[in-house]
Design a protein around this motif. Structure first.
Motif, PDB file in Angstrom:
ATOM      1  N   LYS A  69       5.493  -0.669 -10.315  1.00  0.00           N
ATOM      2  CA  LYS A  69       4.947  -1.824 -11.020  1.00  0.00           C
ATOM      3  C   LYS A  69       4.206  -2.773 -10.089  1.00  0.00           C
ATOM      4  N   GLY A  70       4.459  -2.685  -8.783  1.00  0.00           N
ATOM      5  CA  GLY A  70       3.742  -3.533  -7.846  1.00  0.00           C
ATOM      6  C   GLY A  70       2.297  -3.094  -7.728  1.00  0.00           C
ATOM      7  N   ARG A  71       1.493  -3.913  -7.057  1.00  0.00           N
ATOM      8  CA  ARG A  71       0.081  -3.597  -6.868  1.00  0.00           C
ATOM      9  C   ARG A  71      -0.073  -2.780  -5.582  1.00  0.00           C
ATOM     10  N   HIS A  72      -0.489  -1.533  -5.716  1.00  0.00           N
ATOM     11  CA  HIS A  72      -0.580  -0.639  -4.572  1.00  0.00           C
ATOM     12  C   HIS A  72      -1.983  -0.035  -4.472  1.00  0.00           C
ATOM     13  N   MET A 109       0.841  -1.186   0.000  1.00  0.00           N
ATOM     14  CA  MET A 109       0.000   0.000   0.000  1.00  0.00           C
ATOM     15  C   MET A 109       0.876   1.236   0.000  1.00  0.00           C
ATOM     16  N   LEU A 110       0.586   2.189  -0.844  1.00  0.00           N
ATOM     17  CA  LEU A 110       1.361   3.417  -0.876  1.00  0.00           C
ATOM     18  C   LEU A 110       1.068   4.245   0.361  1.00  0.00           C
ATOM     19  N   ILE A 111       2.098   4.779   0.955  1.00  0.00           N
ATOM     20  CA  ILE A 111       1.915   5.630   2.119  1.00  0.00           C
ATOM     21  C   ILE A 111       2.054   7.068   1.659  1.00  0.00           C
ATOM     22  N   GLY A 112       0.935   7.782   1.525  1.00  0.00           N
ATOM     23  CA  GLY A 112       1.009   9.150   1.036  1.00  0.00           C
ATOM     24  C   GLY A 112      -0.039  10.000   1.703  1.00  0.00           C
ATOM     25  N   GLN A 113       0.306  10.687   2.754  1.00  0.00           N
ATOM     26  CA  GLN A 113      -0.652  11.488   3.484  1.00  0.00           C
ATOM     27  C   GLN A 113      -1.055  12.688   2.648  1.00  0.00           C
ATOM     28  N   ARG A 114      -2.376  12.929   2.532  1.00  0.00           N
ATOM     29  CA  ARG A 114      -2.877  14.015   1.728  1.00  0.00           C
ATOM     30  C   ARG A 114      -3.486  15.100   2.602  1.00  0.00           C
ATOM     31  N   SER A 115      -3.154  15.122   3.888  1.00  0.00           N
ATOM     32  CA  SER A 115      -3.809  16.070   4.780  1.00  0.00           C
ATOM     33  C   SER A 115      -3.405  17.496   4.495  1.00  0.00           C
ATOM     34  N   ASP A 116      -2.305  17.709   3.754  1.00  0.00           N
ATOM     35  CA  ASP A 116      -1.855  19.061   3.468  1.00  0.00           C
ATOM     36  C   ASP A 116      -2.406  19.558   2.137  1.00  0.00           C
ATOM     37  N   ILE A 117      -3.292  18.785   1.488  1.00  0.00           N
ATOM     38  CA  ILE A 117      -3.841  19.184   0.204  1.00  0.00           C
ATOM     39  C   ILE A 117      -5.245  19.702   0.444  1.00  0.00           C
ATOM     40  N   ASN A 118      -5.477  20.966   0.140  1.00  0.00           N
ATOM     41  CA  ASN A 118      -6.749  21.583   0.423  1.00  0.00           C
ATOM     42  C   ASN A 118      -7.466  21.976  -0.867  1.00  0.00           C
ATOM     43  N   GLU A 119      -8.766  21.624  -0.970  1.00  0.00           N
ATOM     44  CA  GLU A 119      -9.661  22.034  -2.038  1.00  0.00           C
ATOM     45  C   GLU A 119      -9.113  21.716  -3.430  1.00  0.00           C
ATOM     46  N   LYS A 136      -4.302  -3.966   6.554  1.00  0.00           N
ATOM     47  CA  LYS A 136      -4.557  -5.248   7.215  1.00  0.00           C
ATOM     48  C   LYS A 136      -5.982  -5.742   6.968  1.00  0.00           C
ATOM     49  N   ARG A 137      -6.953  -4.813   7.034  1.00  0.00           N
ATOM     50  CA  ARG A 137      -8.355  -5.217   6.989  1.00  0.00           C
ATOM     51  C   ARG A 137      -8.915  -5.334   5.571  1.00  0.00           C
ATOM     52  N   ILE A 138      -8.406  -4.517   4.648  1.00  0.00           N
ATOM     53  CA  ILE A 138      -9.025  -4.464   3.328  1.00  0.00           C
ATOM     54  C   ILE A 138      -8.042  -4.775   2.190  1.00  0.00           C
ATOM     55  N   SER A 139      -7.095  -3.874   1.929  1.00  0.00           N
ATOM     56  CA  SER A 139      -6.336  -3.950   0.675  1.00  0.00           C
ATOM     57  C   SER A 139      -5.445  -5.183   0.575  1.00  0.00           C
ATOM     58  N   SER A 140      -4.929  -5.692   1.700  1.00  0.00           N
ATOM     59  CA  SER A 140      -4.068  -6.879   1.637  1.00  0.00           C
ATOM     60  C   SER A 140      -4.840  -8.093   1.131  1.00  0.00           C
ATOM     61  N   ARG A 141      -6.125  -8.154   1.405  1.00  0.00           N
ATOM     62  CA  ARG A 141      -6.952  -9.267   0.957  1.00  0.00           C
ATOM     63  C   ARG A 141      -7.183  -9.235  -0.556  1.00  0.00           C
ATOM     64  N   TYR A 142      -6.875  -8.082  -1.156  1.00  0.00           N
ATOM     65  CA  TYR A 142      -7.022  -7.945  -2.603  1.00  0.00           C
ATOM     66  C   TYR A 142      -5.662  -7.911  -3.310  1.00  0.00           C
ATOM     67  N   GLY A 143      -4.643  -8.369  -2.625  1.00  0.00           N
ATOM     68  CA  GLY A 143      -3.331  -8.500  -3.250  1.00  0.00           C
ATOM     69  C   GLY A 143      -2.471  -7.258  -3.261  1.00  0.00           C
ATOM     70  N   GLU A 190       0.323  -4.585  -2.159  1.00  0.00           N
ATOM     71  CA  GLU A 190       1.616  -4.684  -1.500  1.00  0.00           C
ATOM     72  C   GLU A 190       1.793  -3.525  -0.531  1.00  0.00           C
ATOM     73  N   ARG A 191       2.682  -3.718   0.424  1.00  0.00           N
ATOM     74  CA  ARG A 191       2.949  -2.659   1.395  1.00  0.00           C
ATOM     75  C   ARG A 191       3.897  -1.634   0.800  1.00  0.00           C
ATOM     76  N   GLY A 192       3.601  -0.362   1.029  1.00  0.00           N
ATOM     77  CA  GLY A 192       4.473   0.703   0.565  1.00  0.00           C
ATOM     78  C   GLY A 192       5.420   1.142   1.659  1.00  0.00           C
ATOM     79  N   GLU A 193       6.377   1.947   1.312  1.00  0.00           N
ATOM     80  CA  GLU A 193       7.382   2.405   2.272  1.00  0.00           C
ATOM     81  C   GLU A 193       6.912   3.661   2.989  1.00  0.00           C
ATOM     82  N   SER A 194       7.165   3.731   4.281  1.00  0.00           N
ATOM     83  CA  SER A 194       6.807   4.897   5.068  1.00  0.00           C
ATOM     84  C   SER A 194       7.856   5.988   4.900  1.00  0.00           C
TER      85      SER A 194
END
Length: 271
Positions: free
Chosen positions: A26-29, A1-11, A224-231, A233-237
């Protein structure tokens, strides 16, 4: 899963171009992020939805009732929510679910993707819903573009629990009351729990969900609860270490002062 916080993006809602999509890993994210909207800027949501309805396929899981502002006002009234404006308050947020083309390519059909987004919406209700309902959600839309697709869930960050400062009778040099402190010189706060008069406060809303590590906690839990069950991959923090939860820190060997824990150089030269 891609780790990309969007809290600083407004409107802002930016349509991805084909060349950008080709640069994705190329991985599944699968992604989950948060967009915040300030007071007086809610028309950006109306403009975005209007544009998407003309250019792309839009499927509503919960249709917007009127304009974003009118839906916001109606929800505030229905929940009897309290807002105490202080500067540029965040009054609306959006939980965005997405993924790269490799992730969507792993689904066997459009029906399977719809099922995935339905799970994402149920997850959103559980995580950001007021008392785990959809009462504070004003709109949820699946938008399918040429090179990407997303589920947007717009909601009011309303919380039934929050803290307020306990003030003393002493004042500072400016005449403002000072916060009361305990015997260890720690500031005192009063806990509130009001289901019938909840508070709209993005700060208190996310404090309840982990504070500084709330976004990292959200991303880990979603994986853990959703995206891993659909294949997926974990992204880097790559968040600052103070915003990275313990599990992510261990997994990526993060530590104080590492290469991702340093803010980029700031150039204040005006020209």
């Amino acid at each position: 899963m891609l780790i990309g916080q969007r809290s600083d993006i407004n409107e802002r809602y930016v349509h991805a171009e084909p060349e950008v999509a080709r640069q994705l890993p190329k991985g599944r994210h699968a992604t989950i992020s948060v967009i915040k909207h300030m007071m007086g800027k809610l028309s950006a949501v109306d403009d975005y939805l209007c544009d998407c309805e003309q250019r792309f396929m839009v499927e509503y899981l919960k249709r917007l009732n009127g304009t974003t502002l009118s839906a916001w006002k109606n929800t505030m009234k229905e929940l009897n929510a309290q807002l105490f404006p202080r500067g540029k308050n965040t009054i609306l947020e959006c939980l965005q679910f997405g993924g790269n083309k490799e992730f969507w390519g792993g689904f066997e059909s459009e029906a399977a993707i719809s099922e995935y987004f339905a799970e994402c919406y149920a997850y959103a209700e559980n995580k950001i819903g007021f008392l785990k309902t959809d009462e504070n959600i004003i709109c949820a839309a699946i938008i399918t573009e040429k090179v990407r697709r997303n589920l947007f869930v717009w909601y009011l960050p309303v919380t039934e629990t929050w803290h307020t400062k306990v003030m003393s009778n002493e004042r500072n040099e400016s005449g403002n009351l000072l916060q009361l402190r305990d015997e260890f010189d720690e500031p005192l706060y009063r806990y509130h729990c009001e289901i019938d008069e909840p508070r709209l406060s993005s700060t208190e809303f996310w404090k309840k969900r982990g504070g500084l590590t709330s976004f990292s906690d959200l991303q880990e839990d979603f994986y853990k609860r959703i995206s891993s069950r659909y294949g997926a991959e974990r992204g880097e923090s790559k968040s600052l270490i103070k915003n990275t939860n313990a599990e992510q820190a261990r997994r990526f060997n993060r530590e104080q002062g590492d290469r991702y824990d340093e803010l980029p150089p700031y150039d204040d030269i005006p020209y």
